[in-house]
Design a protein around this motif. Structure first.
Motif, PDB file in Angstrom:
ATOM      1  N   TYR A  32       0.813  -1.218   0.000  1.00 18.25           N
ATOM      2  CA  TYR A  32       0.000   0.000   0.000  1.00 18.25           C
ATOM      3  C   TYR A  32       0.844   1.265   0.000  1.00 18.25           C
ATOM      4  N   ALA A  33       0.440   2.210  -0.847  1.00 20.75           N
ATOM      5  CA  ALA A  33       0.945   3.565  -0.688  1.00 20.75           C
ATOM      6  C   ALA A  33       0.389   4.120   0.613  1.00 20.75           C
ATOM      7  N   MET A  34       1.192   4.944   1.261  1.00 25.76           N
ATOM      8  CA  MET A  34       0.817   5.481   2.565  1.00 25.76           C
ATOM      9  C   MET A  34       0.944   7.004   2.576  1.00 25.76           C
ATOM     10  N   SER A  35       0.267   7.597   3.530  1.00 25.36           N
ATOM     11  CA  SER A  35       0.234   9.057   3.616  1.00 25.36           C
ATOM     12  C   SER A  35       0.358   9.515   5.060  1.00 25.36           C
ATOM     13  N   TRP A  36       0.808  10.734   5.204  1.00 19.93           N
ATOM     14  CA  TRP A  36       0.695  11.467   6.466  1.00 19.93           C
ATOM     15  C   TRP A  36      -0.283  12.622   6.232  1.00 19.93           C
ATOM     16  N   LEU A  45      -8.830  18.485   8.091  1.00 20.64           N
ATOM     17  CA  LEU A  45      -7.721  17.584   7.804  1.00 20.64           C
ATOM     18  C   LEU A  45      -6.887  18.137   6.642  1.00 20.64           C
ATOM     19  N   GLU A  46      -5.583  18.110   6.787  1.00 18.82           N
ATOM     20  CA  GLU A  46      -4.674  18.607   5.756  1.00 18.82           C
ATOM     21  C   GLU A  46      -3.716  17.493   5.348  1.00 18.82           C
ATOM     22  N   TRP A  47      -3.655  17.223   4.056  1.00 20.43           N
ATOM     23  CA  TRP A  47      -2.704  16.243   3.540  1.00 20.43           C
ATOM     24  C   TRP A  47      -1.290  16.803   3.670  1.00 20.43           C
ATOM     25  N   VAL A  48      -0.337  15.938   4.052  1.00 16.68           N
ATOM     26  CA  VAL A  48       1.053  16.357   4.243  1.00 16.68           C
ATOM     27  C   VAL A  48       1.979  15.706   3.218  1.00 16.68           C
ATOM     28  N   SER A  49       1.893  14.375   3.076  1.00 20.47           N
ATOM     29  CA  SER A  49       2.855  13.686   2.223  1.00 20.47           C
ATOM     30  C   SER A  49       2.362  12.288   1.885  1.00 20.47           C
ATOM     31  N   PRO A  58       8.069  10.100  -3.430  1.00 22.64           N
ATOM     32  CA  PRO A  58       7.339  10.819  -2.388  1.00 22.64           C
ATOM     33  C   PRO A  58       6.823  12.152  -2.910  1.00 22.64           C
ATOM     34  N   THR A  59       5.701  12.571  -2.394  1.00 22.66           N
ATOM     35  CA  THR A  59       5.148  13.875  -2.724  1.00 22.66           C
ATOM     36  C   THR A  59       4.823  14.612  -1.433  1.00 22.66           C
ATOM     37  N   TYR A  60       4.851  15.940  -1.505  1.00 21.97           N
ATOM     38  CA  TYR A  60       4.693  16.758  -0.315  1.00 21.97           C
ATOM     39  C   TYR A  60       3.782  17.944  -0.581  1.00 21.97           C
ATOM     40  N   ALA A  61       3.065  18.353   0.441  1.00 19.87           N
ATOM     41  CA  ALA A  61       2.334  19.612   0.381  1.00 19.87           C
ATOM     42  C   ALA A  61       3.338  20.753   0.296  1.00 19.87           C
ATOM     43  N   ASP A  62       2.967  21.815  -0.391  1.00 21.98           N
ATOM     44  CA  ASP A  62       3.872  22.962  -0.532  1.00 21.98           C
ATOM     45  C   ASP A  62       4.301  23.507   0.825  1.00 21.98           C
ATOM     46  N   SER A  63       3.428  23.399   1.803  1.00 19.42           N
ATOM     47  CA  SER A  63       3.707  23.973   3.117  1.00 19.42           C
ATOM     48  C   SER A  63       4.837  23.258   3.854  1.00 19.42           C
ATOM     49  N   VAL A  64       5.165  22.035   3.440  1.00 18.78           N
ATOM     50  CA  VAL A  64       6.212  21.268   4.141  1.00 18.78           C
ATOM     51  C   VAL A  64       7.362  20.883   3.227  1.00 18.78           C
ATOM     52  N   ILE A  70       9.368  11.960   4.032  1.00 19.72           N
ATOM     53  CA  ILE A  70       8.631  10.727   4.311  1.00 19.72           C
ATOM     54  C   ILE A  70       9.485   9.538   3.888  1.00 19.72           C
ATOM     55  N   SER A  71       9.398   8.465   4.644  1.00 21.81           N
ATOM     56  CA  SER A  71      10.108   7.234   4.287  1.00 21.81           C
ATOM     57  C   SER A  71       9.370   6.058   4.904  1.00 21.81           C
ATOM     58  N   ARG A  72       9.790   4.867   4.533  1.00 18.27           N
ATOM     59  CA  ARG A  72       9.139   3.673   5.071  1.00 18.27           C
ATOM     60  C   ARG A  72      10.141   2.538   5.144  1.00 18.27           C
ATOM     61  N   ASP A  73       9.866   1.619   6.057  1.00 16.85           N
ATOM     62  CA  ASP A  73      10.636   0.382   6.188  1.00 16.85           C
ATOM     63  C   ASP A  73       9.628  -0.755   6.118  1.00 16.85           C
ATOM     64  N   ASN A  74       9.506  -1.350   4.946  1.00 19.82           N
ATOM     65  CA  ASN A  74       8.488  -2.389   4.769  1.00 19.82           C
ATOM     66  C   ASN A  74       8.787  -3.633   5.601  1.00 19.82           C
TER      67      ASN A  74
END
Length: 117
Positions: A32-36, A45-49, A58-64, A70-74
Motif C-alpha cells: 500500500y501507498a501510505m500518507s501522512w 484535515l490537511e494532507w502532508v505527504s 514521495p510527494t509533499y504539500a507545498d507547506s512542508v 517521508i520514508s518507510r521500512d516495509n
C-alpha cells in the motif's frame, strides 16, 4: 483488523526537529501507498505527504516541501516522517493513513506535535 499506531510527537521549539513513526498491522503494509495527514486545532484535515508502496516517488504539500521527509521500512511495517525546521504553523495532530483513506476521518489516535517557544 487494520491498526495504525503513530508516535514520536512532542513539544519542540521553532526550528527544531522531530521524527514521527507509524507502525501498521492487520494488512500487507508493503502493498500500500501510505500518507501522512494532520489536523490543526479548529481546522480540517490537511494532507502532508505520500509515498508509494516500494518507497519511491514521495510527494509533499507545498507547506512542508523541503522541510519534511517521508520514508518507510516495509520489513518493519513502519512509516516515518522526518520533520525539520519546524514552524508554529506545523502544530497539529499527525496521522498516518493508507493513501486511499488519506482524506477520510482518521480512526487512529494520532500523535500531537506542538511547535512553540
Amino acid at each position: 483488523e487494520v491498526q495504525l499506531v503513530e508516535s514520536g510527537g512532542g513539544l519542540v521549539q521553532p526550528g527544531g526537529s522531530l521524527r514521527l513513526s507509524c507502525v501498521a498491522s492487520g494488512f500487507t503494509f508493503s502493498s500500500y501507498a501510505m500518507s501522512w495527514v494532520r489536523q490543526a486545532p479548529g481546522k480540517g484535515l490537511e494532507w502532508v505527504s505520500d509515498i508509494y508502496s516500494f518507497g519511491g516517488s514521495p510527494t509533499y504539500a507545498d507547506s512542508v516541501k523541503g522541510r519534511f521527509t517521508i520514508s518507510r521500512d516495509n520489513a518493519k511495517n513502519t512509516l516515518y516522517l522526518q520533520m525539520n525546521s519546524l514552524k508554529p504553523e506545523d502544530t497539529a495532530v499527525y496521522y498516518c493513513a493508507k493513501y486511499r483513506d488519506r482524506l477520510t476521518t482518521p480512526s487512529s489516535q494520532g500523535t500531537q506535535v506542538t511547535v512553540s517557544s
